[in-house]
Design an enzyme around this catalytic site. Structure first.
Site, short mmCIF file in Angstrom:
data_model
loop_
_atom_site.label_atom_id
_atom_site.label_comp_id
_atom_site.label_asym_id
_atom_site.label_seq_id
_atom_site.Cartn_x
_atom_site.Cartn_y
_atom_site.Cartn_z
N ASP A 33 0.85 -1.18 0.00
CA ASP A 33 0.00 0.00 0.00
C ASP A 33 0.90 1.24 0.00
O ASP A 33 2.10 1.15 0.29
CB ASP A 33 -0.88 -0.07 1.26
CG ASP A 33 -1.59 1.22 1.57
OD1 ASP A 33 -2.23 1.79 0.66
OD2 ASP A 33 -1.51 1.67 2.72
N PHE A 34 0.33 2.41 -0.32
CA PHE A 34 1.14 3.64 -0.33
C PHE A 34 0.95 4.45 0.96
O PHE A 34 1.81 4.46 1.81
CB PHE A 34 0.83 4.49 -1.57
CG PHE A 34 1.74 5.69 -1.68
CD1 PHE A 34 3.07 5.52 -2.03
CD2 PHE A 34 1.28 6.97 -1.41
CE1 PHE A 34 3.93 6.61 -2.12
CE2 PHE A 34 2.12 8.06 -1.50
CZ PHE A 34 3.45 7.89 -1.85
N ASP A 35 -0.21 5.10 1.10
CA ASP A 35 -0.43 5.97 2.26
C ASP A 35 -0.50 5.17 3.55
O ASP A 35 -1.29 4.23 3.68
CB ASP A 35 -1.72 6.76 2.09
CG ASP A 35 -1.63 7.78 0.96
OD1 ASP A 35 -1.05 8.85 1.20
OD2 ASP A 35 -2.11 7.49 -0.15
N ASP A 219 -1.99 -0.69 5.92
CA ASP A 219 -2.20 -0.07 7.23
C ASP A 219 -3.65 0.24 7.54
O ASP A 219 -3.96 0.63 8.67
CB ASP A 219 -1.42 1.25 7.30
CG ASP A 219 -2.13 2.36 6.54
OD1 ASP A 219 -2.45 3.41 7.14
OD2 ASP A 219 -2.40 2.18 5.33
#
Length: 299
Positions: A33-35, A219
């Site tokens: 995932d990124f954020d 997250d």
């Protein structure tokens, strides 16, 4: 090398997943995932940037793997820009799956491919300002246009959780009117088309790649679908490792993870430790490392 100790997953399935990755890295997919995973969560999502160590760690690790993918709800081009992925040495075969897999950016071509956005998103976007105005949530709540999705953020409101709670029902009703789904997250409500999620994107990519094992790190609640996809793949005999980029805001993810690390800095440490271990096993950085998985897929 070897200066970053490799953490041990707390579950047998996670230990099996890690062992499979270390045994045959050239057949491994590492998906992130990124954020909140590669980038810290910030009050203004437009200010999000990858952790300073993320690209260096990925650049060391990626050539030893079958494939590395970033899976995000953001537009692919935005994630590439905020991540600093374009043109990064060592990431020539990185893939970014944006809008939960509806968009795809390949580092090899620097091109984004995507179908047309669904009409329901535009209709919902047009109605959202009126819904916010009538909800009484006050200032600080704002709308993010994601193209294929639209998100309502409450993190900058005077009372973020109260604003989030007040908006859940009207935003859900709006989504239902336009045949969309609502994906709740960390003080954000996102409206997007059904049948598009990180789980579907990850499962499709793993199968396309012919992977022998998969690591996924996330997250937020939107990452639960990807966790479920890995759990399904494990039930079919494909080893997998689930990593939670630790957050006290999303206990559900930590409870299902094989390994919990301390936010993006912890993810970078894990990626670096994996690179160290594979470098130790395969020889020096200038030796045989890049020969094990520098191609665009796992085929």
């Amino acid at each position: 090398m070897g200066s970053h100790p490799l953490p041990v997953p707390v579950t047998p399935a996670g230990r099996d997943g890690l062992a499979a990755l270390l045994a045959a890295p050239q057949r491994a997919v590492v998906a992130l995932d990124f954020d909140g995973t590669l980038a810290e969560i910030v009050p203004d999502p437009e200010q999000a940037r990858a952790h300073p160590g993320a690209v260096p760690a990925l650049a060391r690790l990626a050539p030893r793997l079958g494939s590395v993918a970033v899976i995000t709800g953001r537009p692919a081009e935005v994630a590439v820009r905020y991540g600093g992925f374009a043109g990064a040495p060592g990431l020539e075969h990185l893939v970014v799956l944006g809008h939960y897999g509806a968009e795809r950016w390949d580092a090899a071509t620097a091109a984004v491919t995507a179908p047309e956005p669904p009409p329901g998103v535009a209709a919902a976007r047009a109605e959202l300002p009126g819904i916010l105005a009538g909800s009484g949530v006050g200032q600080g709540v704002w709308i993010e246009d994601k193209g294929r999705a639209v998100a309502v953020h409450t993190r900058r409101a005077p009372h973020p959780q109260a604003a989030f709670d007040a908006l859940c029902e009207p935003v859900s009703a709006l989504a239902e009117r336009h045949a969309l789904i609502v994906e709740p997250g960390r003080l954000v409500l996102e409206l997007r088309p059904p049948g598009v999620d990180k789980g579907a994107a990850l499962a499709s990519y793993v199968r396309e790649s012919g992977a022998g094992c998969v690591l996924y790190a996330g997250d937020d609640l939107g990452d639960l679908a990807a966790f479920a996809a890995v759990e399904q793949l494990r039930s079919e005999g494909l080893p997998g490792l689930l990593v939670c980029s630790g957050s006290s805001e999303v206990a559900e993810l930590a409870e299902r993870a094989d390994l919990v690390v301390d936010g993006p800095a912890g993810v970078v440490e894990l990626l670096t430790a994996l690179a160290d271990r594979l470098a130790d096993r395969l020889g020096s950085e200038s030796g045989s490392g890049s020969g094990s998985g520098s191609g665009p897929g796992l085929g």
